[in-house]
Design a protein around this motif. Structure first.
Motif, PDB file in Angstrom:
ATOM      1  N   LYS A 148       9.110   5.803   1.793  1.00  0.00           N
ATOM      2  CA  LYS A 148      10.343   5.014   1.919  1.00  0.00           C
ATOM      3  C   LYS A 148      10.305   3.968   3.033  1.00  0.00           C
ATOM      4  N   VAL A 149       9.451   4.182   4.026  1.00  0.00           N
ATOM      5  CA  VAL A 149       9.474   3.285   5.188  1.00  0.00           C
ATOM      6  C   VAL A 149       8.165   2.517   5.343  1.00  0.00           C
ATOM      7  N   ILE A 150       7.048   3.233   5.342  1.00  0.00           N
ATOM      8  CA  ILE A 150       5.777   2.616   5.709  1.00  0.00           C
ATOM      9  C   ILE A 150       5.161   1.815   4.566  1.00  0.00           C
ATOM     10  N   PHE A 151       5.001   2.442   3.405  1.00  0.00           N
ATOM     11  CA  PHE A 151       4.292   1.767   2.319  1.00  0.00           C
ATOM     12  C   PHE A 151       5.009   0.528   1.776  1.00  0.00           C
ATOM     13  N   PRO A 152       6.346   0.504   1.655  1.00  0.00           N
ATOM     14  CA  PRO A 152       6.979  -0.745   1.215  1.00  0.00           C
ATOM     15  C   PRO A 152       6.642  -1.932   2.107  1.00  0.00           C
ATOM     16  N   GLN A 153       6.608  -1.707   3.420  1.00  0.00           N
ATOM     17  CA  GLN A 153       6.245  -2.779   4.345  1.00  0.00           C
ATOM     18  C   GLN A 153       4.747  -3.081   4.274  1.00  0.00           C
TER      19      GLN A 153
END
Length: 232
Positions: A148-153
């Motif tokens: 939810k946080v790391i991979f999208p960015q």
């Protein structure tokens, strides 16, 4: 010396049908190979995010092995080497189910997964560590933080090299001709052998590869522009 180009021989219905069939096989290989590369690449990047030295070593070894051995060797290893480890019954079943196509996809996909994972790792490393700490402080698990946080960015940051790797993946599907997969390069060679129109048929094949590569690059540019609009 004058050069007389004659594309008329290539316009025969059987040649057009063969070229279209080669393009179809090439695109099918590209799609399946890309899916393999993305799934394995994301998995490798996820494992490398952990604090386990053993997992980090395994992933690093995987990346080094697949980046430093020629891709054609990987294809030969999967096509000629892997079936030899299986029982005779399994070998016969594989040989009767278009094994060249699938082994080429697996070989190219696993190699490109190493490049995809490194692109994602570069994107992950550029994200401030405070975001990890904040996510865990909010009660997110390791996998939830990654998803939810790391991979999208990381995907957004790594998009340019991943698009370049996708183009490289697409072009490397042509190596499957070495094991008899009837993709575009294989078909091009077969038509050249029967028509002796070497320059014409290879020029046509080159234009097809160039057009599809440019479409992949254009799609990547469009995605980058869309992400920038979403961020505003």
């Amino acid at each position: 010396m004058s050069i007389n180009l004659d594309f008329g021989m290539l316009m025969r219905s059987d040649h057009i049908s063969a070229i279209l069939s080669g393009v179809r096989v090439m695109l099918e290989m590209t799609l399946l190979t890309w899916l393999i590369a993305m799934v394995v690449g994301v998995l490798l990047a996820t494992l490398r995010m952990t604090n386990s030295k053993i997992l980090q070593f395994i992933v690093a070894s995987y990346v080094e092995f697949h980046q430093n051995v020629p891709m054609l060797v990987h294809i030969f290893l999967w096509y000629f080497g892997f079936p030899a480890l299986l029982p005779i019954v399994a070998q016969q079943w594989i040989n009767g189910h278009d094994s060249g196509f699938y082994f080429a996809c697996i070989a190219v996909g696993l190699v490109m997964a190493a490049y995809i994972s490194e692109a994602l790792r570069g994107g992950i490393r550029s994200i401030p560590h405070a975001q990890y700490e904040a996510s865990r402080a909010l009660g997110l698990s390791y996998l939830q933080t990654a998803r939810k946080v790391i991979f999208p960015q990381a995907f957004r940051i790594a998009l340019p090299p991943m698009v370049s790797h996708t183009v490289l993946l697409f072009k490397n599907t042509s190596l499957a001709m070495a094991i008899g997969v009837a993709e575009l390069t294989y078909v091009t060679r077969e038509i050249e052998n029967t028509t002796f129109k070497t320059f014409e048929i290879y020029l046509l094949s080159t234009m097809i590869y160039l057009a599809i590569s440019l479409m992949i690059l254009a799609t990547g540019s469009w995605l980058e522009a869309r992400w920038r609009l979403i961020e505003r």
